[in-house]
Write a protein that holds these residues in place. Sequence first.
Motif, mmCIF file in Angstrom:
data_model
loop_
_atom_site.group_PDB
_atom_site.id
_atom_site.type_symbol
_atom_site.label_atom_id
_atom_site.label_comp_id
_atom_site.label_asym_id
_atom_site.label_seq_id
_atom_site.Cartn_x
_atom_site.Cartn_y
_atom_site.Cartn_z
ATOM 1 N N CYS A 1 0.839 -1.198 0.000
ATOM 2 C CA CYS A 1 0.000 0.000 0.000
ATOM 3 C C CYS A 1 0.877 1.252 0.000
ATOM 4 C CB CYS A 1 -0.928 0.016 1.220
ATOM 5 S SG CYS A 1 -1.932 1.515 1.278
ATOM 6 N N PRO A 2 0.760 2.048 -1.026
ATOM 7 C CA PRO A 2 1.672 3.194 -1.144
ATOM 8 C C PRO A 2 1.377 4.287 -0.123
ATOM 9 C CG PRO A 2 0.054 3.252 -2.911
ATOM 10 C CD PRO A 2 -0.146 1.958 -2.173
ATOM 11 N N VAL A 3 0.159 4.292 0.413
ATOM 12 C CA VAL A 3 -0.154 5.340 1.379
ATOM 13 C C VAL A 3 -0.316 4.775 2.789
ATOM 14 C CG1 VAL A 3 -1.130 6.933 -0.301
ATOM 15 C CG2 VAL A 3 -2.598 5.185 0.751
ATOM 16 N N ASP A 4 0.084 3.533 2.920
ATOM 17 C CA ASP A 4 0.188 2.952 4.246
ATOM 18 C C ASP A 4 -1.109 2.996 5.034
ATOM 19 O OD1 ASP A 4 1.406 1.834 6.456
ATOM 20 O OD2 ASP A 4 1.983 3.809 7.263
ATOM 21 N N VAL A 5 -2.198 2.599 4.421
ATOM 22 C CA VAL A 5 -3.456 2.629 5.143
ATOM 23 C C VAL A 5 -3.961 1.233 5.507
ATOM 24 C CG1 VAL A 5 -4.135 4.859 4.213
ATOM 25 C CG2 VAL A 5 -4.805 2.759 3.013
ATOM 26 N N LEU A 6 -3.085 0.227 5.335
ATOM 27 C CA LEU A 6 -3.485 -1.111 5.772
ATOM 28 C C LEU A 6 -2.644 -1.494 6.978
ATOM 29 C CD1 LEU A 6 -3.760 -2.896 2.300
ATOM 30 C CD2 LEU A 6 -5.657 -2.175 3.787
ATOM 31 N N VAL A 7 -3.290 -2.057 7.967
ATOM 32 C CA VAL A 7 -2.562 -2.567 9.141
ATOM 33 C C VAL A 7 -3.104 -3.948 9.466
ATOM 34 C CG1 VAL A 7 -1.963 -0.367 10.208
ATOM 35 C CG2 VAL A 7 -4.201 -1.414 10.671
ATOM 36 N N GLN B 1 -6.614 -4.451 8.130
ATOM 37 C CA GLN B 1 -7.741 -3.549 8.328
ATOM 38 C C GLN B 1 -7.390 -2.231 7.658
ATOM 39 O OE1 GLN B 1 -7.731 -4.038 12.681
ATOM 40 N NE2 GLN B 1 -9.818 -4.867 12.464
ATOM 41 N N LEU B 2 -8.424 -1.508 7.295
ATOM 42 C CA LEU B 2 -8.212 -0.272 6.523
ATOM 43 C C LEU B 2 -8.261 0.946 7.423
ATOM 44 C CD1 LEU B 2 -7.930 0.911 3.621
ATOM 45 C CD2 LEU B 2 -10.432 1.194 3.645
ATOM 46 N N LEU B 3 -7.286 1.841 7.220
ATOM 47 C CA LEU B 3 -7.293 3.131 7.897
ATOM 48 C C LEU B 3 -7.747 4.187 6.893
ATOM 49 C CD1 LEU B 3 -3.830 2.834 9.722
ATOM 50 C CD2 LEU B 3 -6.117 2.245 10.594
ATOM 51 N N GLY C 1 -7.661 7.181 4.264
ATOM 52 C CA GLY C 1 -6.658 7.696 3.332
ATOM 53 C C GLY C 1 -6.450 6.876 2.092
ATOM 54 N N CYS C 2 -7.232 5.833 1.917
ATOM 55 C CA CYS C 2 -7.070 4.973 0.749
ATOM 56 C C CYS C 2 -7.240 5.777 -0.535
ATOM 57 C CB CYS C 2 -8.100 3.842 0.807
ATOM 58 S SG CYS C 2 -8.180 2.850 -0.685
ATOM 59 N N VAL C 3 -6.401 5.498 -1.511
ATOM 60 C CA VAL C 3 -6.501 6.210 -2.781
ATOM 61 C C VAL C 3 -7.034 5.303 -3.891
ATOM 62 C CG1 VAL C 3 -4.683 7.858 -2.189
ATOM 63 C CG2 VAL C 3 -4.075 5.722 -3.356
ATOM 64 N N GLY C 4 -7.406 4.092 -3.545
ATOM 65 C CA GLY C 4 -8.011 3.195 -4.544
ATOM 66 C C GLY C 4 -7.059 2.804 -5.653
ATOM 67 N N CYS C 5 -5.803 2.595 -5.278
ATOM 68 C CA CYS C 5 -4.770 2.410 -6.304
ATOM 69 C C CYS C 5 -4.649 0.974 -6.781
ATOM 70 C CB CYS C 5 -3.429 2.874 -5.762
ATOM 71 S SG CYS C 5 -2.798 1.761 -4.486
ATOM 72 N N LYS C 6 -5.287 0.024 -6.120
ATOM 73 C CA LYS C 6 -5.256 -1.393 -6.495
ATOM 74 C C LYS C 6 -3.946 -2.121 -6.173
ATOM 75 C CE LYS C 6 -6.255 -1.374 -10.904
ATOM 76 N NZ LYS C 6 -6.724 -1.849 -12.215
ATOM 77 N N ALA C 7 -3.024 -1.463 -5.519
ATOM 78 C CA ALA C 7 -1.769 -2.146 -5.193
ATOM 79 C C ALA C 7 -2.057 -3.375 -4.337
ATOM 80 C CB ALA C 7 -0.815 -1.196 -4.469
ATOM 81 N N CYS C 8 -2.911 -3.208 -3.343
ATOM 82 C CA CYS C 8 -3.217 -4.311 -2.446
ATOM 83 C C CYS C 8 -3.909 -5.457 -3.181
ATOM 84 C CB CYS C 8 -4.077 -3.841 -1.277
ATOM 85 S SG CYS C 8 -5.586 -2.992 -1.812
ATOM 86 N N GLN D 1 -11.526 -5.968 -2.696
ATOM 87 C CA GLN D 1 -12.263 -5.306 -3.753
ATOM 88 C C GLN D 1 -11.891 -3.832 -3.615
ATOM 89 O OE1 GLN D 1 -16.445 -5.658 -3.119
ATOM 90 N NE2 GLN D 1 -16.827 -6.606 -5.117
ATOM 91 N N VAL D 2 -11.626 -3.170 -4.711
ATOM 92 C CA VAL D 2 -11.196 -1.770 -4.608
ATOM 93 C C VAL D 2 -12.207 -0.865 -5.305
ATOM 94 C CG1 VAL D 2 -9.337 -0.118 -5.074
ATOM 95 C CG2 VAL D 2 -8.794 -2.529 -4.584
ATOM 96 N N TYR D 3 -12.536 0.196 -4.639
ATOM 97 C CA TYR D 3 -13.470 1.189 -5.192
ATOM 98 C C TYR D 3 -12.808 2.551 -5.253
ATOM 99 C CZ TYR D 3 -17.281 -2.138 -4.413
ATOM 100 O OH TYR D 3 -18.092 -3.220 -4.450
HETATM 101 S S1 SF4 Z 1 -6.273 0.443 -2.869
HETATM 102 FE FE1 SF4 Z 1 -5.236 -0.853 -1.403
HETATM 103 S S2 SF4 Z 1 -3.091 -0.374 -1.699
HETATM 104 FE FE2 SF4 Z 1 -4.219 1.239 -2.689
HETATM 105 S S3 SF4 Z 1 -4.390 2.794 -1.136
HETATM 106 FE FE3 SF4 Z 1 -6.237 1.581 -0.949
HETATM 107 S S4 SF4 Z 1 -5.688 0.063 0.598
HETATM 108 FE FE4 SF4 Z 1 -3.787 0.955 -0.078
#
Ligand code: SF4
Lengths: 97, 97, 196, 196, 274, 274, 376, 376
Positions: free
Chosen positions: A27-33, A48-50, A52-59, A69-71
């Motif tokens: 996660c590039p913005v470090d919002v998973l712990v 778990q999600l903190l 600040g997620c940017v929906g980048c799909k890295a995870c 699932q990413v939105y």
């Molecule tokens: S989509 Fe996944 S990797 Fe990207 S910011 Fe959100 S939690 Fe982090």
Amino acid sequence: MATIRSTGTVVIDVDACKGCDLCVAACPVDVLVMTTDEVNVRGYPYPQLLPGCVGCKACSQICPDFVFQVYRFETPVEHEVSDPPPESSLESSEGVQ
Amino acid sequence: MATIRSTGTVVIDVDACKGCDLCVAACPVDVLVMTTDEVNVRGYPYPQLLPGCVGCKACSQICPDFVFQVYRFETPVEHEVSDPPPESSLESSEGVQ
Amino acid sequence: MRREVVLTGIGGQGIQLSAQLMARSALASGLFVQVFGSYGGMMRGGNTEATVVVSDEPVVAPPTVERAWSGIVMHHDYSEATLARLRPDSFVVVDSTVFEGELPQDLRRVSRVPATALAIEVGRKQVACTVLLGAFAAITELVPLESLVGALPAALPAYRGKLTELNREALEVGFRAGSDIARRDAVDGASRVAVP
Amino acid sequence: MRREVVLTGIGGQGIQLSAQLMARSALASGLFVQVFGSYGGMMRGGNTEATVVVSDEPVVAPPTVERAWSGIVMHHDYSEATLARLRPDSFVVVDSTVFEGELPQDLRRVSRVPATALAIEVGRKQVACTVLLGAFAAITELVPLESLVGALPAALPAYRGKLTELNREALEVGFRAGSDIARRDAVDGASRVAVP
Amino acid sequence: MTTRSLPIIESTSAPTQAAKLVDDFTPGLINQGAHHLCPGCGEPIAMRLIMEAVEELELAQKTIAIFGIGCYTAYSNNLDVEVLQALHGRAPSLATGVKRSLPDSLVLTVQGDGDMVNEGLQEVLHTMARGESVTCFLLNNGVFGETGGHMTAATVLGQRTKNSLEGRTAQEHGYPIVISDLIARLDGAAYVARGAVNTHTNVARTKKMVKEALAVQTAGLGGSFVEILTMCPTGWFVDTLDAPDYLNDNIEPIHRFGVVLDRSDDSRHHGAGR
Amino acid sequence: MTTRSLPIIESTSAPTQAAKLVDDFTPGLINQGAHHLCPGCGEPIAMRLIMEAVEELELAQKTIAIFGIGCYTAYSNNLDVEVLQALHGRAPSLATGVKRSLPDSLVLTVQGDGDMVNEGLQEVLHTMARGESVTCFLLNNGVFGETGGHMTAATVLGQRTKNSLEGRTAQEHGYPIVISDLIARLDGAAYVARGAVNTHTNVARTKKMVKEALAVQTAGLGGSFVEILTMCPTGWFVDTLDAPDYLNDNIEPIHRFGVVLDRSDDSRHHGAGR
Amino acid sequence: MSVAQVASSGSSASESAAEPEFLEGSEAIARAMISAGCRFFAGYPMTPFTEVLEAMAKHLPAQGGSCVNAESELEAVGMAWGAAATGTPAATGSTGQGLSLMQESLAEITYARLPLVVLNMARAQGDYFQATRGGGHGDYRHIVLAPKDVTEAVYLVQEAFHLAAIWRNPVLVMGDYYIAHTWQSVSTARIDFGPEPDRSWALDGATGGTGKAKLISPIADTKRGDDVGYDLAEFYGRRGAELDVMGREVQPRAETGFLEGADLVVVAYGTVAQYVREAVANLRADGAKVGYIRPITLYPFPTEVLRNAASSAKAFAVYENNRGQMIEDVMLSVMERADVRFIGGLSVDSSGFGIAPDLDVTSVRARIQTTLEEIS
Amino acid sequence: MSVAQVASSGSSASESAAEPEFLEGSEAIARAMISAGCRFFAGYPMTPFTEVLEAMAKHLPAQGGSCVNAESELEAVGMAWGAAATGTPAATGSTGQGLSLMQESLAEITYARLPLVVLNMARAQGDYFQATRGGGHGDYRHIVLAPKDVTEAVYLVQEAFHLAAIWRNPVLVMGDYYIAHTWQSVSTARIDFGPEPDRSWALDGATGGTGKAKLISPIADTKRGDDVGYDLAEFYGRRGAELDVMGREVQPRAETGFLEGADLVVVAYGTVAQYVREAVANLRADGAKVGYIRPITLYPFPTEVLRNAASSAKAFAVYENNRGQMIEDVMLSVMERADVRFIGGLSVDSSGFGIAPDLDVTSVRARIQTTLEEIS
Ligand code: SF4
Ligand SMILES: Cc1ncc(C[n+]2csc(CCOP(=O)(O)OP(=O)(O)O)c2C)c(N)n1
Ligand SMILES: Cc1ncc(C[n+]2csc(CCOP(=O)(O)OP(=O)(O)O)c2C)c(N)n1
Ligand code: SF4
Ligand code: SF4
Ligand code: SF4
Ligand code: SF4
Ligand code: SF4
Ligand SMILES: [Mg+2]
Ligand SMILES: [Mg+2]
């Protein structure tokens, strides 16, 4: 108190997780712990999600167990938080280990 | 009349020959010729030696049927011949085909 | 005296190691032992099962038994066949952190130990079965804690040396949890299942 | 009428081609034919043998025969087994240029044709057996020269087309040599062996 | 451990706010995501990206995927493309038979390094040398994961495996084969590339390679080949989280990322077959 | 036809004049020269030079020669070194077993292109990749001579064979494998060279390569490999006398003469085994 | 002599309109395969299989099929496997060593339930066990057909494609050097064996993305779409039951001759049986009470035919060109109802294929004669 | 219960001085091989053969031997072949598919007359035909030994090296997942089987240049030194005769139990026989007239033991974990002297190896019971 903006979010299929930590590192913005005191049905800690997620799909792209699932929000969502977000996502991402 | 000098000679195991012509092509001084009217026990034409062998082993090394033994004379041997030897061994070697 | 113990779980929980520890510990007590381990099917995380037969005379038995004296149950996945091998009057210890399946109705006693949770406390989820083994030892007195700990070096592959310490802790944690249960059971008046 | 011809030689002499020519020529005459060819063992230059059965009714016979009516013998090497298949009253044509072996004592007639020498005259040692076949045809009248020549295109692989001419010549040269022998034999009063 | 005390966002179900789904649990061509591969295994990631590429190129209804035998084999059960299961090492030959019979299909193989570089080295080399219009994928983790983490013919020197516990040495165990480079030497190969799934950026990069390889097949230019380096924390004796770096530090210096051969511009180059 | 009328020299027995024998019918390590290979075949020439090299290096009493299956196999009967007959394609693996069991022996294999590049491609590559201290010889004539002249995986494009009568085309038959170059890409290989027996000068040059390869083995530097291009007039549809030129004109441009790899100076390089 | 049990090759040739042509056995087999619908062939040269491969390479492309000169037998059988999975009528084959190399795949192709025709152009008859019991791992069977000559080969090869399609199972046709190298006038026109079964199981890619994409595998035939994985026990059980049915329902066949009143019955298959038949006919002509049985299907073995003959015969003599393999099937059929003796033996020439020196009518006759004397 | 015919493993362990150790079967087999003198091993991982390979890799180098992690089974068997040709006691092995791949080489190694020990660490018992009839081409046999447990495996594996050396022939030892994964206390000390035969036939290079350099080949054993080439007929004839002698002279063995007065005899081999023995013992205890025979040598098969039992028993029941293969050998032994029934069947878990669900004493007992009822 501060405000963190999320432009995206994830749905986490907790019981599918095998606790490998790859998403957290990705996660590039470090919002998973990872949970530290709870395990899922297979006995694994899970992410778990903190805010600040940017929906980048890295995870989702790195997760070997298809847990995410990413939105992307049409309008960003704001969260009130007590602490400021970390300076550098990369450093703090490493700090999660 | 002329004199041709042989510094070497070969022994030819005629019946072992399969008439492939490789020795004739290989001989740098063009002193091997194939029979045209005689065949060996297997029905093949085979090489014969003319004066001028230099004992270079080209024939024995290329022959697939191990037909040659090669000798080098301690003292060269002279042969009286009626015709002069050919100018260029290479050309005449091709002429033998 | 002959005791059959079946262990079941999924890959990575430490089933085979626990069977080894139990066996070597019994051997150290001068008993005869046969172990059969089954694991690793088409992929990781598959079923893993072990059968331990401990006896005071040489064991001549097929590798699997169908009437086991007790069971160590780490996970519900794949546990069905193993559970079917338990005698009606047998008892089991179960990892209560993750086990979600059905147990046979007729068991003499079921002891639930949060083995995975305790293992994570110890520092490594993978030692969960060692925790349960510790508890099992405390409850059954089939093998003493010290000899389980003593069996660790022989049972762990040389290149996994650093795990000795973790597993020792796991055994102890489990043993303590098991002792608590045994004590509670004694208070509750539940029948003892220890080796006669 | 049933005629069995066995052909023997070493690889590269054209045995199989000759068997084919004989067969196709007989087929063209409305006869029934079966051919079996054996060649190419561990290496080139090994034994090669063919069995041709010509009959005026459909051939139902094992692939090899043990009582042949006649033989075409190109070389002594490996010829023993083939020669043993000849009937006592059979006859053979032999390549006198290279054949150095023993022939069975009881043959009706042996015709010697310098096939390899003639083939070299034609321009290619490899057509020696075709020469012998020409001679055989002249001597036995089993098949006519024209139909042998006519069979050439079908019997030669397409990519060997340029050989048709050479083989035609070989057949003719052989036929002439055979006719001479037949004439001489007739003069000598030797019994005819032609197809009744 | 993080010291921050941010609120945990509820994430058990789709957001209530207006939002666009940009990545689903599994791509459309994976029926079933759950599997028994180890935590942190790279192979499901590779399978995902291959299937995404097939989907994005809209080739699903032409695809026949041929599987080798290794941990990834479990995936033959989960894909929503047609699957032909091969024996260990033999997938490229089956692929040849399929492609010759169905020239318009998209034929791909999925093999591991044990399957391909050990048991079936000959088959993949002959297939690529021939210039067969199929795409072979190699999931290279440097071990036989399935049998318990043994050295393969692709394991780099120094790597610890079940049968090179002190690390592979040339003297004891011989030298590794750098397979993509070898395949790139074959005239029948039209596209050869090596990617990895140890980071999400590598995943994205590798997906491009996969698409390019499939396009080369569709164009009938010859053999195409993508090696994907995958993590096998179980076989490597490393923690799941260390595996991505282990790959970068130990494997990539030998099996280098990048496009090794690309003849996709050479229109005179063409594959074998009819 | 020659027009000269020089006298024919009697040459049925050794000369009566004082003379030194410089080359015998067959080298000392060939018991029996006569064979049934075709007129003009290159394989006996290659066998001769390999055996001469062994003899000149005085290694005969350490040698175990392992034969593949092809026309050359007939030679297993004729050599005066110990011979182990392998199955088609398998010689390098047998060689590995022999060498591991007798580390001081000289182990060499003799295979054809059909045997090695088709049936046994995997075995020679693994053996060389491993760095096994054995020497593999390839007699490459671009065809399965033994079965009647069919195309192999090494047949050059354009060549006519029994199953490429109009010449090999990439589209129909795939591309050839340039095997020495491939082997030279393997880290375990210490010496790789390609010679030929189409002229006596090439014979001499190739003998040097063979000796170098055997020396590399003796020094335990790793795998050594010499490819020898041989004529197969039978399989090539050419006259025996045209075969040497055919080789130069058609085969050598793809399978080039010369030393392809030489690590014999690199003392850090060493073979596998004990 | 009566040709028993089944429509033999004679009738088949007449069924076809096409004129007979003078063809070498290998070529005739190839053409028959193509007539039967074969559209994929892969092989690696090995005498006498080479000859079939060459003929396929020559003729198949013109029919829109593919013939691949595979780089080895392992690859050849793999390619054929791939083609078979697409529902393309496919064949491969080899000889001796090559067949051995294919055993792993042939076993698994059987589990995967794919139709495939496999030619064993054998040297001698040493591969009987391999053919009838399966040389690979596990529990499987192929239907095994053993023609006696080119004409019958042309028939059985075509039928092999039909049986393979019906049973979705490999069918092995046992040829040999004799059959490959014998030229006869034969028709290779298509023979109609009735309707072909559907091939809807075959792969073509089309089910991708439907949620029900097909699977062809030696351990499963549908994707379970769950995370448990395949149920091997269920699949093997089902596959085993299918094999049992195949073994029971495929009609075993044999040619019989002179059985009436025969004290001795000689059993032989393939080319060898041609010599046996001739020897037996000679002996009968001389008044000896001898008959013969020639199994045409080696699996399923024509047990009943032998058992029936055993009710009147005193003894059976088995002639195989090997050290004795089919004799086990003969004994399993005859049991102790009659004496069973082996009168064969391996006979090879210096090449290991080609002509078997022992195989001529006189010496076969002599062995039978000796046995007749022994039992009387 | 009486253990019949032969010195069983029990006695062997006591022969050795060394203390028993608690070992996993795979490890015990590896150590036993090394004790027997094995100095070359090559293999490719495949469960449950992998475990033996690992143990060999761990222990063999310390004894001056070589263990090669071959890149495939084809290469493994080739390496073992090469080592065997040098006279080095050598072994290889595999499981299922891997064994199938080796069939070509195993056939030819037999013709080449080389001693070799081959482990078939099988999944289930589907490879009986392959093991006993040879899955490769041509006419050859291996001696086949089938231990029932770790202790016996340790004995038979050692004996296998001895038999291989004596007969210069491959010897196959049939293990399985159960044996590989069972831990027992066993001694793996060397067992003395008497003097080893000479190995002067082996290659070492020394005869080069002597005019009589050695040859080891599947088609000849001496160079003829003429231009004719090898005489295959002569060689195969000789080799065949040797195989005949081997088949006659190797002592067949079986363990028998409760045969006295048995109406029903159950036949089973390997691990499966352990369950059968226990089931039979249970039934006997309950008064049923049932006994068992466990073939220890699968080739040569203990025909006489079965035939003798057939003189008093009414029926035989064969339990194999497959669709029925050994039953043919049982029938060939018993003929029609007693009824022969199959009560086995393939049983595998989801992995295809590991635990066979059907294999427990209760269900084996039930099948025997049913048969008892049927025959009474
Ligand atoms: S989509 Fe996944 S990797 Fe990207 S910011 Fe959100 S939690 Fe982090
Ligand atoms: C012929 C054969 N030999 C051996 C095996 C056992 N086997 C199964 S998977 C495997 C290794 C797979 O390695 P790889 O292809 O690298 O896949 P990974 O498990 O690493 O993903 C082996 C050796 C087999 N299935 N078939
Ligand atoms: C497994 C196997 N397949 C096929 C053959 C048949 N065969 C014998 S030699 C040969 C080709 C040999 O070619 P090559 O090695 O190039 O030798 P050449 O004859 O050209 O000298 C083949 C295919 C065999 N002996 N074994
Ligand atoms: S990457 Fe996936 S499996 Fe790994 S911890 Fe994250 S959610 Fe769990
Ligand atoms: S030795 Fe040299 S010069 Fe003499 S004949 Fe031979 S090639 Fe010619
Ligand atoms: S090279 Fe040898 S075989 Fe050829 S023609 Fe000359 S002597 Fe004869
Ligand atoms: S062993 Fe390795 S490759 Fe196999 S599932 Fe586990 S991590 Fe993945
Ligand atoms: S076929 Fe070719 S390789 Fe074989 S002997 Fe003849 S020329 Fe030599
Ligand atoms: Mg791998
Ligand atoms: Mg060649």
